[in-house]
Write a protein that holds these residues in place. Structure first.
Motif, PDB file in Angstrom:
ATOM      1  N   GLU A 267       0.821  -1.224   0.000  1.00  0.00           N
ATOM      2  CA  GLU A 267       0.000   0.000   0.000  1.00  0.00           C
ATOM      3  C   GLU A 267       0.849   1.265   0.000  1.00  0.00           C
ATOM      4  O   GLU A 267       0.376   2.335  -0.390  1.00  0.00           O
ATOM      5  N   TYR A 347     -18.516  -5.255 -18.663  1.00  0.00           N
ATOM      6  CA  TYR A 347     -19.133  -5.637 -17.392  1.00  0.00           C
ATOM      7  C   TYR A 347     -18.614  -4.753 -16.261  1.00  0.00           C
ATOM      8  O   TYR A 347     -19.379  -4.238 -15.443  1.00  0.00           O
TER       9      TYR A 347
ATOM     10  N   MET B   1      -4.850  -2.932  -0.666  1.00  0.00           N
ATOM     11  CA  MET B   1      -4.184  -4.160  -0.211  1.00  0.00           C
ATOM     12  C   MET B   1      -3.225  -3.820   0.923  1.00  0.00           C
ATOM     13  O   MET B   1      -2.052  -3.604   0.718  1.00  0.00           O
ATOM     14  N   GLU B   2      -3.772  -3.794   2.087  1.00  0.00           N
ATOM     15  CA  GLU B   2      -2.906  -3.459   3.207  1.00  0.00           C
ATOM     16  C   GLU B   2      -2.182  -4.691   3.702  1.00  0.00           C
ATOM     17  O   GLU B   2      -2.675  -5.810   3.565  1.00  0.00           O
ATOM     18  N   ASP B 285     -16.437 -11.593 -14.427  1.00  0.00           N
ATOM     19  CA  ASP B 285     -17.333 -10.669 -15.127  1.00  0.00           C
ATOM     20  C   ASP B 285     -18.763 -11.213 -15.224  1.00  0.00           C
ATOM     21  O   ASP B 285     -19.390 -11.180 -16.291  1.00  0.00           O
ATOM     22  N   GLY B 286     -19.243 -11.757 -14.143  1.00  0.00           N
ATOM     23  CA  GLY B 286     -20.630 -12.207 -14.120  1.00  0.00           C
ATOM     24  C   GLY B 286     -20.892 -13.493 -14.864  1.00  0.00           C
ATOM     25  O   GLY B 286     -22.032 -13.906 -15.004  1.00  0.00           O
ATOM     26  N   HIS B 331      -9.505 -14.102 -12.605  1.00  0.00           N
ATOM     27  CA  HIS B 331      -9.244 -12.739 -13.055  1.00  0.00           C
ATOM     28  C   HIS B 331      -9.679 -12.491 -14.487  1.00  0.00           C
ATOM     29  O   HIS B 331     -10.270 -11.470 -14.787  1.00  0.00           O
ATOM     30  N   LEU B 332      -9.342 -13.430 -15.368  1.00  0.00           N
ATOM     31  CA  LEU B 332      -9.578 -13.190 -16.788  1.00  0.00           C
ATOM     32  C   LEU B 332     -10.526 -14.245 -17.343  1.00  0.00           C
ATOM     33  O   LEU B 332     -10.370 -15.431 -17.048  1.00  0.00           O
ATOM     34  N   PRO B 333     -11.485 -13.835 -18.142  1.00  0.00           N
ATOM     35  CA  PRO B 333     -12.441 -14.812 -18.673  1.00  0.00           C
ATOM     36  C   PRO B 333     -11.763 -15.799 -19.619  1.00  0.00           C
ATOM     37  O   PRO B 333     -10.919 -15.422 -20.432  1.00  0.00           O
ATOM     38  N   ALA B 379      -2.504 -13.383  -7.032  1.00  0.00           N
ATOM     39  CA  ALA B 379      -3.088 -12.040  -7.050  1.00  0.00           C
ATOM     40  C   ALA B 379      -2.801 -11.314  -8.363  1.00  0.00           C
ATOM     41  O   ALA B 379      -3.542 -10.439  -8.777  1.00  0.00           O
ATOM     42  N   HIS B 380      -1.708 -11.664  -8.997  1.00  0.00           N
ATOM     43  CA  HIS B 380      -1.335 -11.050 -10.261  1.00  0.00           C
ATOM     44  C   HIS B 380      -1.816 -11.961 -11.389  1.00  0.00           C
ATOM     45  O   HIS B 380      -1.426 -13.133 -11.433  1.00  0.00           O
ATOM     46  N   PRO B 381      -2.647 -11.464 -12.284  1.00  0.00           N
ATOM     47  CA  PRO B 381      -3.231 -12.373 -13.290  1.00  0.00           C
ATOM     48  C   PRO B 381      -2.203 -13.040 -14.196  1.00  0.00           C
ATOM     49  O   PRO B 381      -2.501 -14.057 -14.811  1.00  0.00           O
ATOM     50  N   ARG B 382      -1.015 -12.494 -14.287  1.00  0.00           N
ATOM     51  CA  ARG B 382       0.005 -13.111 -15.147  1.00  0.00           C
ATOM     52  C   ARG B 382       0.946 -14.008 -14.364  1.00  0.00           C
ATOM     53  O   ARG B 382       1.864 -14.574 -14.932  1.00  0.00           O
ATOM     54  N   TYR B 427      -5.726 -21.111  -4.107  1.00  0.00           N
ATOM     55  CA  TYR B 427      -5.672 -19.643  -4.060  1.00  0.00           C
ATOM     56  C   TYR B 427      -6.888 -19.144  -3.305  1.00  0.00           C
ATOM     57  O   TYR B 427      -8.016 -19.522  -3.619  1.00  0.00           O
ATOM     58  N   PRO B 433      -6.789 -11.058  -1.618  1.00  0.00           N
ATOM     59  CA  PRO B 433      -6.160 -11.294  -2.924  1.00  0.00           C
ATOM     60  C   PRO B 433      -4.793 -11.950  -2.862  1.00  0.00           C
ATOM     61  O   PRO B 433      -4.378 -12.556  -3.840  1.00  0.00           O
TER      62      PRO B 433
END
Lengths: 412, 880
Positions: A267, A347, B1-2, B285-286, B331-333, B379-382, B427, B433
């Protein structure tokens, strides 16, 4: 047949244990306690060579039951603990430590302190490595309690100081506490581990007595010794110390740079970015952009409006000045295949607009610049903004339209 | 993100684990671990401490006394996976061996034998054809012809073999020299597949089967998923689970969550080409993305977040090596990660395809033999985590070779024990996260990516089997996160709660709680008939195969629904309700112990009549459907008997022309004994024999009405029996009487043949059993041959209808069918002769169970008897 007897005894012991286990897992404390009284017999004929001895089992089970059943009767608990201490030599220090923890959690600081002192004076043959560690912890916790006493005295003294007279006895007592605390705390923080609370207290003591060099050395050691785990707090403490000391920006930046390298999602990265953006050096501003982009990579920052406004501000600055567009381009290159889906989907545009308009504003600005005015996120948000007749969003649309060639340069 | 400003103190070591350990039964109790100064106000004089373990958690109580079935059992009976007794060698001789150090002794010979019997064409096909002319299997002496020099008579060898089979288990078994000679001669070339190679493969397979019996990691992650739906007022969702006899169907079942979850409409169903091992789901994304893993295929489906939305299959990948992991990106569809047992990790994007991130058959931190690999998102999508039994590493997908760091290591860093291994990483992104869960067979760890290698939470979970399934239910800010751990074999289910991670350090809250296992409901069910009880017991004790849960909150009360899937395909559910009032003193409910036999489920409930009643109703319906689906066809245990073909050659049957008086006498006695249903205890002359045994209980004429009725009732079709009995018309009865008289007359002439009847019948039943159509269906009222090959009685389920042939006995007698049953050419005629005698007149009524032949004391082959009297388990690959 004695063998058979042993075998049978072992079997019934195991059965009893499994009943206890079952009762504990179903929170049937009374039932567990009843079985435990039977299990105590296992102490008599302890043939086992198991990992956990029956005495330890009784200690563990009994403690668990008393936590839930004794209804806060500390006396009963302490009595049980004393018995347990005498039961096994190997685990004496461990039981002491756990007893102290329980006393501390129930606010009985003085009793805890007494127990710690008692445990510290315990000697029995040669200590194993584990016992050595436990002894160090006992000393450290005693140091911690000494520190709290010191801090209490200090507060009294400060209040009295305001009144204009000082109490010599109190002051002496305070110094006594300082010596005891410092000695014990100093020891444990030399050993690799996570000692946040001990380090903080020790540094506080040192700072109060003006020993800044020692404090700095302790914090440096805690942060940079490779034998210690990569604890982000160590870097945070160092940074805070440097800030308190009024150190120049340069050293603050270098402290935060290291934190950025190990935890890009910390942070403090917002502070770091702000600090870097204000910097006159090009290199630093470049680093600032990198830092904020890296932070926004993480899922935890996805909806952090502050971070997005930092990014939006810096991107806007760059676009307006039309200098260093290559910085954005470079950052964007490694992200353009996944940021659109991760941050700028339709979305998310809907949800952000519904939940946090200011966030959607900042994000739309970034999206419009990075992906052009045809990007779904920008289109949706600016459309909604204009529909709601918000001036801010109309300005946004105008801005992005005006700077649309920038997008081509970034994408190209 | 503390990041928590202060962490609990702990030592940090490096290197291999020091602590010697093992499964410790109570290691998780009674410890606070460490304490830390909690939040205290400025004015507060005294510091307040909080423990790492031991703060109060939320109170969740089971609403019902047992888990309740959610869906009706699927059609068709469940085939249990092989049990230890199928694989292990069990013999008196070997028992001593087994006690020793070598552990399990696999029954290698039996399995190889199975292979030869099940796949004779594969084993001996072409050489059999080649040698066809040179082997003579007839009884008559070989005539001196041109072929005499190149033909050998095999009958004696076959007889020796039969004798050997019959003497199995006999302590004084000697190999016939002829057999030894033959095997010595033929060992190297008779088999189609080189025997050494075959044995190697078989042994390998057996070892694998055995190790998967000990610990089956292919189920890691679990094959059950719950997709919540948000858009409606009533709480609804979609349960994704595998089903079908081979667990190769995937169902998306819409559910309504009332007091008990209820299926709505029929499920969307997909047939897959493999056993579904894992179902993983994540919402992006729903939309829900559902990944499904079988051994060699991984597929992904997309389900829109609205109710009634049909699932769309998106893509399938095939792997050469079995896949061990499939996780869906939160994270990613359309992004997933796949691991194979070859040590390869792929990032799988539905649009861009597979990207190989790492290929390393070796384990990461130290050497471990297990090929199991796992991967999940961070936490990191990559950045993906990759795991093997020794630890976890995180890789950056953009530069997987260069950018990686160690997240968890089995070693002193995390305070592990010796021999500890990673079982399941997960995870925990929905709780925090950067948090990660790692379970081992001893402990459960919570890790924070920002402080790698050093667990922020550790607890010895004390489960009897390693937790293969985990499910997270994130708590709202300030409330605890709930983690469910599930084991497969023991069906254990544990609920843990933990707090913190961002503002405060992680703490384990409350005491861990054991939840109902599927098998636990058995004691609450109404008493069943013994065979049904056994069926139920087996069914309910099937290893767990998945875990899913959902939190349900409305204004007044919160509840938690936990779904558990078993390997038999059953989905059970239990509801926990949140007890908002913090009562330090235990309520009376705690202490009530449900004694076995008491059945709160089925009692008239006092507190909430609807729910308990509903549970009982649900159970009744489930039980009824289960027994209907798994109804065993009426099977009568046949008297154990053995083939007499080798005892009576055709010449023997032709007439006792040139026999010695002793032989004749013996023959007489044998016949007499068979007729009386007695037995011959000694083959000495009559004078020395002990008095004859008492008559068997049942008369020879057929079962008396009472026992027939009891048998019918036992088999569960008593009603049918009654109907048949009442509708038995007078005319029919007369006809039956006439029939019987005629038969009795005829039986005088065919006595010797009637004795051999059971033998040929047993032989047939063995054959039909070998040809995988399921246990033979026999009905005593029909001529046995007809009922063997004809259509089964109406009561048996339609699934297992054996191929019906228009003229059964003809089909049986055709030389082709005889050949395909492995009956040698020379014997076919003999068999045809036997059977043609039978075809002339209606056969003798069958002897009731447990008469005649069982009493015979001809050196009997135990193995054959047991295989005829009880159904053999279905054999998996490679002939076992």
């Amino acid at each position: 047949s004695s063998n058979e007897h042993t075998l049978n005894f072992k079997k019934s012991k195991e059965a009893c244990l499994s009943y206890i286990q079952d009762a504990l897992l179903q929170k049937q404390w009374k039932r567990a306690a009843e079985f435990l009284t039977c299990y105590a017999e296992s102490l008599e004929k302890d043939y086992s060579r198991e990992h956990i001895s029956p005495s330890e089992m009784i200690w563990r089970i009994g403690t668990e039951i008393l936590w839930h059943r004794s209804q806060g009767s500390m006396k009963e608990f302490s009595c049980f603990m004393e018995q347990m201490k005498s039961l096994g030599v190997k685990r004496y220090l461990k039981v002491c430590l756990e007893h102290v923890f329980h006393l501390l959690c129930n606010g009985q600081i003085d009793e805890a302190y007494q127990n710690l002192s008692l445990a510290e004076s315990w000697r029995f043959g040669e200590q194993t490595a584990i016992q050595d560690k436990e002894m160090k912890l006992i000393q450290a916790y005693r140091g911690l309690l000494d520190y709290y006493s010191w801090s209490k005295q200090k507060n009294i003294l400060l209040e009295h100081g305001e009144d204009g007279f000082s109490d010599l006895a109190v002051e002496q007592e305070m110094h006594g506490y300082f010596r005891k605390a410092a000695m014990n705390l100093k020891e444990i923080i030399k050993i690799p581990g996570v000692w946040d609370i001990f380090v903080k207290c020790y540094v506080d003591l040192l700072e109060f007595y003006g020993d800044h060099n020692e404090a700095r050395q302790v914090l440096n050691e805690y942060a940079y010794n490779s034998k210690f785990p990569a604890n982000p707090n160590a870097h945070v403490y160092l940074y805070q110390f440097l800030k308190r000391q009024g150190e120049p920006k340069k050293s603050l930046i270098s402290a935060l740079k290291i934190l950025h390298d190990i935890v890009p999602s910390h942070e403090l990265m917002i502070d770091f970015n702000t600090m870097l953006q204000k910097s006159k050096k090009r290199k630093n501003r470049r680093l600032g952009l990198e830092v904020i982009f890296a932070a926004l990579d993480y899922a935890g920052w996805k909806e952090n409006a502050k971070a997005w406004s930092c990014l939006a501000r810096q991107v806007k600055q760059i676009v307006i000045s039309e200098k260093h567009l290559d910085w954005i381009k470079q950052e964007w290159n490694s992200r353009k295949d996944w940021w659109p889906a991760f941050h700028f989907s339709r979305y998310l545009a809907k949800r952000n607009w519904r939940e946090n308009q200011s966030l959607s504003y900042e994000k739309a600005l970034v999206a419009g610049i990075l992906m052009g005015k045809d990007c779904k996120y920008f289109k949706y948000v600016s459309h909604q903004g204009c529909k709601a007749q918000l001036k801010q969003f109309r300005m946004l649309k105008k801005f992005v339209n005006k700077h649309s060639p920038v997008y081509l340069r970034i994408a190209g | 993100m503390e990041f928590p400003a202060v962490l609990f103190p702990s030592y940090f070591g490096a290197g291999p684990p020091q602590e010697e350990g093992g499964p410790a039964p109570v290691a998780g109790w009674g410890e606070h671990g460490q304490v830390l100064e909690g939040n205290r106000g400025r004015r507060q004089a005294q510091p307040a401490f909080v423990p790492r373990r031991g703060t109060t958690g939320e109170r969740w109580e089971a609403a019902d006394a047992a888990a309740v079935p959610v869906l009706l059992p699927s059609e068709g009976c469940w085939i249990p996976s092989p049990a230890p007794q199928d694989i292990l060698f069990r013999s008196g001789l070997c028992r001593n061996l087994r006690v020793g150090k070598c552990g399990a002794t696999l029954d290698f010979a039996k399995q190889l034998g199975h292979f030869f019997v099940d796949h004779p064409e594969d084993a001996f096909g072409s050489l059999g054809h080649l040698l066809h002319k040179n082997f003579y299997l007839g009884n008559s002496k070989l005539k001196v012809t041109a072929s005499r020099n190149s033909t050998i008579r095999m009958t004696a060898l076959v007889e020796d073999l039969d004798r050997l089979e019959a003497r199995r288990g006999c302590p004084r078994q000697h190999l016939a020299s002829r057999l030894r000679w033959f095997s010595h001669l033929c060992r190297d070339w008779l088999f189609e597949v080189p025997l050494g190679l075959l044995a190697d493969y078989l042994h390998e397979e057996l070892m694998q089967q055995w190790s998967s019996l000990l610990f089956d990691d292919s189920l890691t992650g679990g094959a059950l998923a719950w997709l919540p739906r948000e858009d409606e007022e009533a709480p609804v969702g979609c349960l994704v689970h595998p089903g079908g006899q081979a667990m190769n169907h995937l169902y998306f079942q819409d559910m309504v969550l009332e007091e008990l979850p209820r299926a709505r409409g029929s499920p969307a169903q997909f047939e897959l080409s493999g056993h579904v091992r894992q179902v993983a789901a994540a919402r992006v994304d729903g939309q829900d993305f559902v990944g499904v893993r079988s051994d060699y295929h991984c597929g992904v489906w997309k389900v829109r977040g609205k109710t009634g939305a049909a699932p769309t299959p998106l893509q399938v990948v095939r792997t050469d090596v079995p896949a061990s992991c499939l996780t869906v990106s939160p994270h990613l569809p359309g992004e997933l990660s796949v691991c194979t047992e070859g040590g390869t990790i792929y990032l799988w994007n539905v649009e861009t395809g597979l990207q190989q991130l790492r290929h390393d058959p070796q384990t990461m931190f130290f050497r471990d033999h297990s090929p199991w690999r796992w991967s999940d998102f961070t936490a990191h999508p990559r950045v993906l985590s990759c795991a093997d039994r020794t630890g976890l590493q995180c890789l950056d997908a953009r530069a997987p070779k260069k950018c990686h760091f160690d997240l968890f290591k089995v070693g002193e860093e995390a305070g592990c024990q010796q021999g500890e291994r990673v079982v399941l990483p997960m995870y925990l992104g929905r709780a925090h996260p950067s948090q990660y869960l790692v379970t081992t067979q001893f402990s459960v760890y919570v890790l924070d990516e920002r402080l790698p290698l050093m667990p922020v939470l550790k607890w010895a979970h004390m489960m009897k089997a390693p937790p293969l399934f985990a499910h997270l239910m994130p708590g709202k800010p300030g409330r605890s996160h709930k983690v469910l751990l599930g084991a497969s074999r023991t069906q254990e289910l544990l609920l843990l709660q933990y707090l913190g991670g961002s503002q405060s350090a992680c703490q384990l809250a409350g005491t861990p709680q054991k939840l109902h296992s599927i098998t636990g409901c058995l004691q609450h069910l109404p008493t069943q008939l013994p065979h049904r009880h056994h069926l139920l017991q087996q069914r309910l004790a099937a290893p767990a195969a998945g875990l899913a849960a959902t939190l349900q909150e409305d204004r007044l009360h919160k509840s938690m629904l936990i779904f558990q899937l078993s390997e038999a395909g059953d989905v059970f559910c239990q509801r926990l309700t949140h007890n908002a009032v913090q009562t330090p003193a235990p309520s009376s409910r705690d202490e009530t112990i449900t004694a076995p036999g008491s059945s709160p489920l089925f009692e008239a409930p006092a507190s909430s009549p609807q729910s308990l009643g509903a549970a009982a109703l649900r159970y009744r319906r489930w039980l009824r459907a289960l027994f209907r689906a798994c109804r065993e066809p009426p099977r009568y245990t046949w008297p154990p008997s053995l083939s007499q073909r080798r005892l009576f050659t055709r010449r023997d049957l032709e007439g006792p022309a040139g026999l010695s008086s002793l032989q004749q006498q013996m023959r007489q006695r044998l016949r007499q004994a068979m007729q009386e249903g007695g037995r011959i205890q000694h083959w000495e002359p009559l004078a020395l024999q002990s008095p004859p045994l008492p008559q068997t209980l049942e008369p020879a004429g057929g079962p008396d009405p009472l026992s027939a009725r009891l048998t019918a009732a036992w088999a569960g079709d008593w009603e049918q029996w009654w109907e048949e009995r009442t509708s038995f018309s007078v005319a029919q009865r007369q006809r039956a009487l006439r029939e019987r008289r005629r038969r009795q007359k005829r039986a005088q002439g065919h006595r010797s043949l009637s004795a051999s009847f059971t033998s040929s019948l047993t032989y047939q039943s063995e054959l039909s059993e070998l040809s995988d159509t399921g246990p033979p269906v026999l009905s005593p009222r029909r001529p046995p041959i007809l009922s063997q090959e004809g259509t089964p009685p109406a009561s048996s389920p339609p699934v297992r209808s054996p191929p019906a042939s228009p003229a059964p006995d003809e089909a049986l007698l055709s030389s082709q069918s005889l050949r395909c049953r492995g009956i040698p050419k020379e014997r076919r005629k003999t068999l045809r002769d036997y059977l043609s005698v039978w075809a002339e007149g209606p056969p003798e009524p069958l002897e009731p169970p447990g008469s005649q032949a069982s009493q015979l004391c001809i050196p009997s082959s135990q193995s054959q008897l047991s295989s005829a009297s009880q159904p053999r388990r279905k054999r998996p690959r490679m002939g076992f």
